[in-house]
Design a protein around this motif. Structure first.
Motif, PDB file in Angstrom:
ATOM      1  N   UNK A   2       0.823  -1.204   0.000  1.00 45.61           N
ATOM      2  CA  UNK A   2       0.000   0.000   0.000  1.00 45.61           C
ATOM      3  C   UNK A   2       0.863   1.262   0.000  1.00 45.61           C
ATOM      4  N   UNK A   3       1.906   1.254   0.798  1.00 44.73           N
ATOM      5  CA  UNK A   3       2.795   2.425   0.838  1.00 44.73           C
ATOM      6  C   UNK A   3       3.557   2.571  -0.477  1.00 44.73           C
ATOM      7  N   UNK A   4       3.995   1.455  -1.024  1.00 46.35           N
ATOM      8  CA  UNK A   4       4.736   1.494  -2.292  1.00 46.35           C
ATOM      9  C   UNK A   4       3.843   2.046  -3.409  1.00 46.35           C
ATOM     10  N   UNK A  19      -6.571   6.888  -3.067  1.00 47.45           N
ATOM     11  CA  UNK A  19      -6.518   6.769  -1.609  1.00 47.45           C
ATOM     12  C   UNK A  19      -6.963   8.075  -0.957  1.00 47.45           C
ATOM     13  N   UNK A  20      -6.452   9.196  -1.474  1.00 54.95           N
ATOM     14  CA  UNK A  20      -6.809  10.497  -0.909  1.00 54.95           C
ATOM     15  C   UNK A  20      -8.316  10.742  -1.028  1.00 54.95           C
ATOM     16  N   UNK A  21      -8.890  10.370  -2.180  1.00 57.91           N
ATOM     17  CA  UNK A  21     -10.328  10.571  -2.386  1.00 57.91           C
ATOM     18  C   UNK A  21     -11.154   9.738  -1.418  1.00 57.91           C
ATOM     19  N   UNK A  22     -10.626   8.583  -1.025  1.00 58.24           N
ATOM     20  CA  UNK A  22     -11.323   7.705  -0.072  1.00 58.24           C
ATOM     21  C   UNK A  22     -11.020   8.074   1.369  1.00 58.24           C
ATOM     22  N   UNK A  23     -10.174   9.078   1.563  1.00 56.15           N
ATOM     23  CA  UNK A  23      -9.803   9.487   2.914  1.00 56.15           C
ATOM     24  C   UNK A  23      -8.919   8.488   3.619  1.00 56.15           C
ATOM     25  N   UNK A  24      -8.148   7.730   2.841  1.00 60.21           N
ATOM     26  CA  UNK A  24      -7.291   6.697   3.407  1.00 60.21           C
ATOM     27  C   UNK A  24      -5.828   6.984   3.100  1.00 60.21           C
ATOM     28  N   UNK A  25      -4.971   6.616   4.037  1.00 59.29           N
ATOM     29  CA  UNK A  25      -3.520   6.727   3.879  1.00 59.29           C
ATOM     30  C   UNK A  25      -2.925   5.370   4.234  1.00 59.29           C
ATOM     31  N   UNK A  26      -1.812   4.982   3.603  1.00 64.75           N
ATOM     32  CA  UNK A  26      -1.213   3.685   3.950  1.00 64.75           C
ATOM     33  C   UNK A  26      -0.999   3.480   5.438  1.00 64.75           C
ATOM     34  N   UNK A  27      -0.753   4.541   6.172  1.00 63.16           N
ATOM     35  CA  UNK A  27      -0.540   4.411   7.614  1.00 63.16           C
ATOM     36  C   UNK A  27      -1.821   4.017   8.353  1.00 63.16           C
ATOM     37  N   UNK A  78      -3.573   1.488   7.583  1.00 58.52           N
ATOM     38  CA  UNK A  78      -3.665   0.030   7.517  1.00 58.52           C
ATOM     39  C   UNK A  78      -2.923  -0.583   8.694  1.00 58.52           C
ATOM     40  N   UNK A  79      -3.663  -1.301   9.550  1.00 62.06           N
ATOM     41  CA  UNK A  79      -3.033  -1.942  10.692  1.00 62.06           C
ATOM     42  C   UNK A  79      -3.319  -3.423  10.793  1.00 62.06           C
ATOM     43  N   UNK A  80      -4.412  -3.858  10.151  1.00 60.56           N
ATOM     44  CA  UNK A  80      -4.782  -5.272  10.157  1.00 60.56           C
ATOM     45  C   UNK A  80      -5.493  -5.589   8.846  1.00 60.56           C
ATOM     46  N   UNK A  81      -5.621  -6.894   8.554  1.00 53.75           N
ATOM     47  CA  UNK A  81      -6.143  -7.305   7.256  1.00 53.75           C
ATOM     48  C   UNK A  81      -7.534  -6.752   6.977  1.00 53.75           C
ATOM     49  N   UNK A  82      -8.369  -6.636   7.997  1.00 54.85           N
ATOM     50  CA  UNK A  82      -9.728  -6.133   7.791  1.00 54.85           C
ATOM     51  C   UNK A  82      -9.746  -4.685   7.314  1.00 54.85           C
ATOM     52  N   UNK A  83      -8.656  -3.948   7.542  1.00 51.24           N
ATOM     53  CA  UNK A  83      -8.584  -2.554   7.095  1.00 51.24           C
ATOM     54  C   UNK A  83      -8.526  -2.450   5.577  1.00 51.24           C
ATOM     55  N   UNK A  84      -8.160  -3.524   4.915  1.00 44.39           N
ATOM     56  CA  UNK A  84      -8.037  -3.476   3.456  1.00 44.39           C
ATOM     57  C   UNK A  84      -9.364  -3.098   2.799  1.00 44.39           C
ATOM     58  N   UNK A  85     -10.490  -3.470   3.411  1.00 43.29           N
ATOM     59  CA  UNK A  85     -11.810  -3.162   2.859  1.00 43.29           C
ATOM     60  C   UNK A  85     -12.068  -1.659   2.795  1.00 43.29           C
TER      61      UNK A  85
END
Length: 244
Positions: free
Chosen positions: A40-42, A54-62, A64-71
């Motif tokens: 994700x960071x790459x 990612x920015x449009x979804x309000x998400x940043x690679x940081x 992500x902490x567990x597999x369920x966060x991928x959704x």
């Protein structure tokens, strides 16, 4: 998405269970979490499309902490790949790639995939594992009837079989009469082929008055096309990586 940091650590593939195949569910999930965080960071750091999505979804690679966060992260859909044709989805400079493959583009622009040398090594290991899981072993003879070229099938199976220690007959697709001749003459243990073309080869056996059940073929790892779970004619034991 091409990557260089996650290089294969296997230089000589061994025909036995890999460490990951013997891992516990917790160990597998920990490895998946670590690698997804890196991926994700790459992607965010190196591909404009992913950074924007990612920015449009309000998400940043940081985040992500567990597999369920991928959704929570945006999906990549086919139109994304076409909109960024040919090379805008690459996560490394094009000059660092050693190979480019692409789909046929029959329903639109081709889907382009780039590979670093590290990607090729990982691909070879994965294909070796797949062939071994279907029954292939070091020293077996493999008849590769996948197409070679922009299509990934031929070279992927070829490199995987060599990594496993098989002898590869790089027949490619087409010239079905010759396919049957080489199967009869070379007596391969394994055939790699799409399910639909396997049926064409079986028809050619029958046309020549030959019984394919008496051939040397023992295993048929297949990909790239759906197949019926109950084919109307004999086929070598099939393992498929495709959705039905």
């Amino acid at each position: 998405m091409a990557a260089t940091s996650m290089k294969s650590t296997i230089t000589s593939y061994r025909p036995e269970l890999d460490e990951a195949e013997r891992a516990s569910r917790d160990e597998i999930m920990a490895l998946q979490t670590k690698r997804l965080a890196w991926s994700l960071k790459h992607a965010y750091d190196n591909v404009a499309h992913y950074r924007k999505a990612f920015d449009a979804a309000g998400m940043h690679p940081s985040d992500f902490g567990q597999l369920s966060d991928l959704a929570k992260f945006p999906f990549t859909v086919k139109t994304d790949l076409r909109d960024n044709y040919p090379f805008s989805m690459f996560a490394v400079p094009r000059e660092k790639l050693v190979r480019v493959h692409a789909s046929s583009g029959t329903t639109g622009k081709p889907i382009v995939v780039g590979y670093t040398q590290g990607d090729i090594e990982i691909w070879s290991d994965v294909m070796a594992r797949s062939i071994r899981a279907a029954g292939g072993r070091t020293g077996m003879l493999m008849h590769n009837a996948y197409g070679y070229g922009l299509f990934t099938g031929g070279l992927g199976a070829h490199y995987g079989a060599e990594r496993l220690g098989c002898t590869v007959v790089p027949v490619s697709g087409g010239m079905t009469e010759r396919q049957v001749q080489l199967i009869n003459d070379f007596k391969p243990d394994i055939i790699t082929v799409t399910p639909s073309y396997m049926l064409a080869i079986l028809d050619e056996f029958k046309r020549q008055g030959l019984d394919p059940r008496k051939s040397s073929l023992k295993f048929g790892p297949t990909r790239c096309a759906p197949r019926s779970s109950t084919p109307s004619t004999w086929m070598p034991p099939i393992s498929t990586a495709c959705r039905k």
